[in-house]
Design an enzyme around this catalytic site. Structure first.
Site, short mmCIF file in Angstrom:
data_model
loop_
_atom_site.label_atom_id
_atom_site.label_comp_id
_atom_site.label_asym_id
_atom_site.label_seq_id
_atom_site.Cartn_x
_atom_site.Cartn_y
_atom_site.Cartn_z
N HIS A 44 0.90 -1.16 0.00
CA HIS A 44 0.00 0.00 0.00
C HIS A 44 0.94 1.21 0.00
O HIS A 44 1.70 1.35 -0.95
CB HIS A 44 -0.90 -0.11 1.23
CG HIS A 44 -2.13 0.73 1.20
ND1 HIS A 44 -3.19 0.50 2.04
CD2 HIS A 44 -2.48 1.81 0.47
CE1 HIS A 44 -4.14 1.41 1.81
NE2 HIS A 44 -3.72 2.22 0.86
N ASN A 47 -2.02 2.19 6.45
CA ASN A 47 -2.28 2.87 5.18
C ASN A 47 -1.00 3.40 4.56
O ASN A 47 -0.69 3.13 3.41
CB ASN A 47 -3.29 3.99 5.42
CG ASN A 47 -3.78 4.63 4.14
OD1 ASN A 47 -2.99 5.09 3.33
ND2 ASN A 47 -5.09 4.63 3.94
N ASP A 48 -0.24 4.18 5.33
CA ASP A 48 0.95 4.80 4.77
C ASP A 48 2.02 4.90 5.85
O ASP A 48 1.71 4.84 7.05
CB ASP A 48 0.59 6.20 4.22
CG ASP A 48 1.61 6.72 3.22
OD1 ASP A 48 2.51 5.97 2.79
OD2 ASP A 48 1.51 7.91 2.86
N ASN A 93 -4.79 8.97 6.88
CA ASN A 93 -4.46 8.46 5.54
C ASN A 93 -2.98 8.71 5.22
O ASN A 93 -2.11 8.13 5.84
CB ASN A 93 -5.42 9.14 4.56
CG ASN A 93 -5.59 8.38 3.28
OD1 ASN A 93 -4.70 7.67 2.83
ND2 ASN A 93 -6.75 8.52 2.65
N ASP A 95 -6.22 12.79 0.46
CA ASP A 95 -5.82 11.38 0.56
C ASP A 95 -4.35 11.30 0.96
O ASP A 95 -4.02 11.00 2.09
CB ASP A 95 -6.09 10.67 -0.77
CG ASP A 95 -5.80 9.19 -0.68
OD1 ASP A 95 -4.72 8.83 -0.22
OD2 ASP A 95 -6.67 8.39 -1.08
N ASN A 96 -3.48 11.61 0.00
CA ASN A 96 -2.07 11.43 0.29
C ASN A 96 -1.33 12.78 0.26
O ASN A 96 -1.80 13.74 -0.34
CB ASN A 96 -1.45 10.47 -0.72
CG ASN A 96 -0.17 9.86 -0.20
OD1 ASN A 96 0.27 10.16 0.91
ND2 ASN A 96 0.46 9.04 -1.01
C1 LIG Z 1 1.76 8.62 -0.67
O1 LIG Z 1 2.72 9.47 -1.25
C2 LIG Z 1 4.04 9.13 -0.92
C3 LIG Z 1 4.93 10.17 -1.54
O2 LIG Z 1 5.06 11.21 -0.63
C4 LIG Z 1 4.37 7.72 -1.40
O3 LIG Z 1 5.67 7.36 -1.02
C5 LIG Z 1 3.36 6.76 -0.79
O4 LIG Z 1 3.58 5.47 -1.28
C6 LIG Z 1 1.94 7.21 -1.14
N1 LIG Z 1 0.96 6.34 -0.49
C7 LIG Z 1 0.05 5.67 -1.19
C8 LIG Z 1 -0.88 4.84 -0.40
O5 LIG Z 1 -0.06 5.75 -2.39
#
Ligand SMILES: *[C@@H]1O[C@H](CO)[C@@H](O)[C@H](O)[C@H]1NC(C)=O
Length: 317
Positions: free
Chosen positions: A57, A112-113, A169, A216-217
């Site tokens: 993810h 999630n992240d 998130n 989201d991100n």
């Molecule tokens: C969110 O963005 C970051 C870049 O800052 C990336 O490394 C990460 O994988 C992203 N998360 C998702 C769930 O896409």
């Protein structure tokens, strides 16, 4: 993520869907197309294919001045046994990444992240408390403040760094690492935190609320310290898209990217501006926007957890 098997990915991002993991192929797990994913065999001491689930993810890449050619990669890994963060190392130029360790914790029911703060420490968001069933639906549809951020410290212990976040998130850090940014999708807001040195817990510093935009991100432009926040204009359309993407859908979740410029006094939060708005045809359910620089050319690369391609925006100011 765009390179992996979208069908397989949909199953671990939507654990409620009927799914028999027996048919899952190792290749479905591998979204890192140009690098082999390996681990050190404990019996032969040789590098062999990674033997665990690898259902990724969010991820982050860390390096420091001590040895900039050695990268640490941290992946949110939705293993069938539960949520985890899998840590790998990579030597620039090598054709593989090598497993270092996988951190599992009951504090990661729905990771999630992740953002790496050193080679072996990180913050990770956990978006909801109930990964499955009716409670999952209730949490998501009613935006319950039951998400949290986990800190994994140098002693190898995971703890809750901050709780009560409505759908925690994307997570990112400021260029100097002094602030941690979290997108609270169901609030909807971006919160800036200061890590405390003793136990890694997070102290909120400021919060930027959005109207008509679900973040989201987050990605951080390391040169300027600006945040690029990708998100949706209509979250319900997004949920419908994610559910129907494999079978065909006419849902077109419109997307947007906002830029947040931190004020010198972080208690004041951010100045905010719109970078782009799109109707969803370009890249349905855009979840990520990152800046890419080649000399003086700047582009924004858009990605999505559900898509099979990325989109590129040229000619940005
Ligand atoms: C969110 O963005 C970051 C870049 O800052 C990336 O490394 C990460 O994988 C992203 N998360 C998702 C769930 O896409």
């Amino acid at each position: 993520m765009a390179c992996g098997n979208r069908d397989a990915r949909t199953r671990w991002l939507h654990p409620d869907m009927h799914y028999n993991p027996v048919s899952e192929q190792l290749d479905d797990h591998n979204n890192i197309r140009s690098l082999q994913v390996l681990e050190l065999s404990s019996t032969t001491d040789k590098l062999v294919p990674f033997s665990q689930d690898f259902r990724v993810h969010g991820f982050d890449i860390y390096w420091d001045n001590l040895d900039p050619a050695e990268l640490t990669l941290m992946f949110v890994n939705h293993q069938r046994s539960g949520g985890a963060i899998s840590i790998f190392k990579h030597r620039v130029g090598a054709g593989h990444i090598q497993h270092v360790k996988t951190v599992r914790s009951h504090l990661l029911p729905s990771p999630n992240d992740v953002v790496a703060t050193s080679r072996n420490t990180f913050y990770a968001t956990n978006d909801i408390k109930h990964a499955r069933g009716i409670m999952r639906k209730i949490e998501i549809y009613f935006g319950m403040p039951w998400g949290h951020v986990v800190y994994y410290g140098p002693e190898g212990v995971a703890s809750k760094a901050f709780s009560g976040i409505p759908y925690a998130n994307g997570i990112a850090k400021s260029p100097d690492g002094g602030l941690i940014y979290v997108a609270a999708s169901s609030e909807p807001s971006v919160i800036a935190f200061k890590p405390t040195h003793d136990d890694g817990s997070l102290q909120p510093v400021s919060k930027t609320l959005f109207r008509g935009f679900v973040p989201d991100n987050i990605s951080v432009d390391t040169l300027t310290g600006e945040l690029l926040v990708s998100g949706f204009l209509n979250a319900l359309e997004l949920l419908r898209y994610n559910r129907e993407v494999l079978y065909g859908t006419n849902a077109r979740p419109a997307g947007a990217v906002r830029r947040l410029l931190p004020f010198a006094d972080m208690r004041k939060g951010f100045a905010e501006e719109s970078v782009l708005i799109h109707d969803g045809t370009l890249l349905p359910a855009t979840t990520t926007a990152v800046i890419q620089r080649r000399n003086r050319v700047r582009r924004i690369v858009l990605g999505s957890v559900m898509a099979d391609h990325v989109a590129v925006c040229e000619g940005l100011q």
